[in-house]
Scaffold this motif. Structure first.
Motif, PDB file in Angstrom:
ATOM      1  N   GLU A   1       0.830  -1.203   0.000  1.00 47.48           N
ATOM      2  CA  GLU A   1       0.000   0.000   0.000  1.00 47.48           C
ATOM      3  C   GLU A   1       0.870   1.262   0.000  1.00 47.48           C
ATOM      4  O   GLU A   1       0.599   2.228  -0.732  1.00 47.48           O
ATOM      5  CB  GLU A   1      -0.921  -0.006   1.226  1.00 47.48           C
ATOM      6  CG  GLU A   1      -1.973   1.097   1.227  1.00 47.48           C
ATOM      7  CD  GLU A   1      -2.910   1.017   0.043  1.00 47.48           C
ATOM      8  OE1 GLU A   1      -3.345   2.093  -0.436  1.00 47.48           O
ATOM      9  OE2 GLU A   1      -3.202  -0.101  -0.427  1.00 47.48           O
TER      10      GLU A   1
ATOM     11  N   THR B   1      -0.252   3.800  -9.199  1.00 48.60           N
ATOM     12  CA  THR B   1      -1.120   2.633  -9.401  1.00 48.60           C
ATOM     13  C   THR B   1      -0.603   1.695 -10.482  1.00 48.60           C
ATOM     14  O   THR B   1      -1.220   0.662 -10.748  1.00 48.60           O
ATOM     15  CB  THR B   1      -2.539   3.098  -9.774  1.00 48.60           C
ATOM     16  OG1 THR B   1      -2.466   3.956 -10.928  1.00 48.60           O
ATOM     17  CG2 THR B   1      -3.179   3.873  -8.626  1.00 48.60           C
TER      18      THR B   1
ATOM     19  N   LYS C   1       2.320   1.750  -3.464  1.00 49.81           N
ATOM     20  CA  LYS C   1       1.340   2.283  -4.421  1.00 49.81           C
ATOM     21  C   LYS C   1       1.085   3.767  -4.176  1.00 49.81           C
ATOM     22  O   LYS C   1       0.931   4.546  -5.116  1.00 49.81           O
ATOM     23  CB  LYS C   1       0.032   1.507  -4.317  1.00 49.81           C
ATOM     24  CG  LYS C   1       0.083   0.125  -4.946  1.00 49.81           C
ATOM     25  CD  LYS C   1      -1.286  -0.551  -4.885  1.00 49.81           C
ATOM     26  CE  LYS C   1      -1.281  -1.881  -5.621  1.00 49.81           C
ATOM     27  NZ  LYS C   1      -2.617  -2.533  -5.566  1.00 49.81           N
TER      28      LYS C   1
END
Length: 707
Positions: A147, A155, A150
């Motif tokens: 996470e 993305t 990203k």
């Protein structure tokens, strides 16, 4: 070793210190059969960290080139340091890599060192693979690390794998590309392929479909087939993903335990199948705007990305063949200096070992020795070619230290040795400052300079000491003052006589011309050290002959070069020469030179003199929880906070800080944040010194003058 550009893979491993790059690359070499047993950082026997300094520090300090043959391909790998003090090793390695492997620590997530290297990955537009390593760590957190990655890197990150279990019991990897679960024995190595547990099917299918869509987007035929059949074969997937990775349209995420030898073989397989060869990368841009493609049948061009000096061997050059086929005995011309170099020997590197080879094709990495005139950033060509690769650009230095030796006689030897190290390390700068009367060493951090100090002692037998460098203050005035000064000297024969009446004012662009003076001549001069001198000659009636203008101006410039307050250089002053006297016999150039210096000094002291100090714009990225401590430290340094913002999960602090307060700042910041922050600094401007600081500096200067 392959003689085909398409069968080459050039990979650089990047990441924050302690992400496990060296251990992972050791395991990859072992998996590929390049070594018979795995070494360890603690055992000081890895292929990569092979210098005495690295063994002593327990850290990678230099980039190291090595290779492994995997199936039909040759995979060249470069290990790099994780400390930002050695960013030069990262920049040079990225210059010749076709794929970057960015290693993340599963326990620590995305760290600031990773963000630093990412800037260069983006700059060079290098395809990147992320590896979440140390999945066996007790605090490993795959989901959190993914996470964070990203959030910071976008993305385009798509996970290929995730752990079925993590932490000390980590032994299973679920692979969404191959649609299989790999279960490893306790000691790692070759895994057993098992069906994906039913509980994981939905998650894996979603990941697999995302990969299929990325692959299909890059090939019209694949897209049509995907729409019709909702399926792509493994070969078709590989074809589409290779294109997507080469175009930086996606960044796959793998997981490993380099220490336990789990997952590295699968990573090697992906490099073999999917990672782009040099032939699949864009042509290399040249300085004149042309390009050179990786074509082994073309004439030869090589680019040297790293040089080191080795005792008993001399200069060792690491390079990439950009075109042609290089063989021992070839003669190439250096595009930088026109010198011809003969490639007497040709090697490939496996850490400190060099293996002789008979040729290297376009795209391959190699090593040669004893080039006389070639250094890092140089392009060498077949005679007649006009090719020069755009040079590597390195970050500005973040630390400066004055250097000296215990024995004055050793200073020349020290500087000579430093220039040799500077040839190897473009992020190091040696400055002989006439203004400060010091030799200044510029580097990326205290660890960087400490390493240079150790190398000087070990390799050159020279002991170097550090001191805080003097600060290049500037002096100016904020008011206006008149002064007259007579220089008169009689000692038999012709004497000396000159008298000057002048006015000094603060000068700025666009100011009105002085009133009440008959301006006969005006010069606005850019000073070598910055700022300006406005010199007005307003003498009427022959009080002083025009032939003394040069001497008068020279006297003023001498005084401005050695300012009246602290001996610092003066700037932004208007001087109006409006009256004086001369003698038909005793006046000469030296008389008016001394009179001008004396008048300028008197007027300067009366015109509200002001000391200026160099200010640097500092940008700091630090974790949110450390922001208060970082801000508090900046306030003790007379910093002016100009802004704050958030960047990913970091706080960005912008501040203008006096250079006098930035000594050892890198070490302090590392201590405050546990090494989780980074900063850069660049000169901003000169600003007024606070009154109490100015008085202290004037007093110190007076004491030195008296002494």
């Amino acid at each position: 070793m392959s003689a085909n550009t398409k069968n080459l893979r050039n990979v650089v491993l990047l990441g924050h210190s302690d992400s496990g790059k060296t251990t992972l690359i050791e395991t990859m070499l072992y998996e590929g059969g390049a070594i018979k047993r795995r070494g360890s950082v603690e055992g000081q026997n890895t292929v990569s960290d092979n210098t005495d300094l690295e063994h002593e520090k327990g850290k990678t300090l230099f980039s190291h080139q090595m290779f492994v043959n995997w199936r039909n391909n040759k995979i060249n790998m470069i290990d790099t340091p994780g400390f930002d003090d050695f960013i030069g090793e990262v920049v040079s390695s990225l210059k010749v890599a076709d794929t970057a492997i960015i290693v993340l620590n599963a326990a620590n997530g995305v760290e600031v060192g990773t963000e630093l290297v990412w800037e260069y990955v983006e700059k060079y537009q290098t395809p990147a693979i992320f590896v979440i390593n140390q999945m066996d760590h007790p605090k490993a957190d795959y989901d959190k690390t993914l996470e964070q990655a990203k959030e910071r890197f976008g993305t385009k990150l798509l996970p290929i794998q995730y752990p079925y279990n993590s932490g000390p019991n980590f032994n299973s990897i679920i692979d969404a590309l191959r649609m299989v679960m790999y279960e490893f024995p306790a000691n790692g190595g070759k895994p057993e392929k098992k069906p994906i547990p039913d509980s994981e099917i939905d998650r894996v299918n979603a990941m697999h479909n995302a990969l299929v869509e990325i692959a299909a987007e890059n090939e019209e035929g694949l897209m049509e087939k995907y729409f019709e059949e909702d399926y792509l074969s493994e070969e078709e997937l590989a074809q589409g993903l290779t294109l997507a990775l080469a175009k930086q349209q996606f960044f796959p995420v793998f997981i490993t335990s380099g220490l336990k030898d789990m997952g590295s073989g699968r990573l090697m397989g992906f490099l073999d199948d999917i990672a782009p060869s040099p032939a699949e990368r864009p042509a290399r841009k040249l300085e004149n705007g042309d390009e050179v493609s990786y074509n082994s049948d073309d004439k030869t061009t090589i680019f040297i990305y790293k040089t080191i000096s080795e005792p008993q061997v001399g200069m060792i050059s690491y390079f990439k063949v950009l075109s042609g086929t290089l063989k021992p005995g070839d003669e190439l011309v250096n595009a930088e200096n026109g010198e011809t170099e003969r490639i007497s020997q040709l090697f490939v590197a496996v850490g400190k070992d060099r293996i002789p080879v008979t040729e290297l094709v376009a795209g391959d990495l190699g090593v040669t020795v004893k080039l006389k005139f070639a250094r890092s950033n140089h392009t060498l060509n077949t005679r007649g070619l006009d090719r020069k690769v755009r040079p590597m650009e390195f970050p500005e230095s973040r630390i400066r230290k004055a250097i000296y030796t215990d024995a004055a006689a050793d200073m020349e030897k020290l500087v000579t040795a430093l220039h040799k190290i500077q040839e190897e390390d473009p992020t190091l700068k040696v400055e002989q400052s006439a203004e400060l009367n010091q030799t200044i060493l510029h580097g990326q951090g205290q660890l960087h300079l400490d390493l240079v100090k150790e190398r000087l002692a070990d390799d050159f037998g020279v002991k170097m000491n550090f001191a805080d460098p003097k600060i290049s203050y500037r002096e100016t005035i904020t008011g206006t003052a008149d002064a007259d000064y007579r220089h008169k000297k009689q000692s038999g024969g012709n004497g000396q006589f000159g008298e000057i009446h002048l006015r000094v004012e603060n000068f700025y662009e666009g100011m009105d011309e002085p009133t009440g003076f008959n301006i006969r001549q005006k010069e606005i001069e850019e000073l070598p050290w910055g700022g300006k001198l406005a010199f007005y000659w307003c003498i009427v009636g022959g009080a002083i002959d025009n032939r003394y203008i040069g001497a008068i101006k020279k006297g003023i410039m001498q005084q401005m070069n050695d300012g009246p307050l602290t001996g610092s250089r003066c700037q932004n002053i208007r001087v109006i020469i409006y009256d004086g006297k001369m003698h038909s016999v005793d006046s000469n150039d030296i008389s008016f030179q001394l009179a001008a210096a004396g008048a300028f000094k008197e007027a300067f002291h009366q015109a509200t003199p002001q000391l200026l100090e160099p200010m640097f714009a500092v940008e700091i990225l630090c974790p949110d929880e450390d922001t208060g401590d970082v801000m508090g430290d900046l306030q003790t340094r007379r910093a002016l906070i100009s802004g704050m913002d958030s960047e990913s999960h970091y706080q960005k602090i912008l501040a203008d800080v006096p250079l006098a307060e930035l000594h050892d700042y890198g070490s302090t910041l590392r201590s405050i944040t546990g090494g989780r922050a980074k900063f850069n600094m660049k000169f901003a401007d000169y600003q007024l010194v606070p009154a109490n600081v100015q008085q202290a500096l004037i007093k110190k200067h007076a004491q030195l003058e008296e002494a």
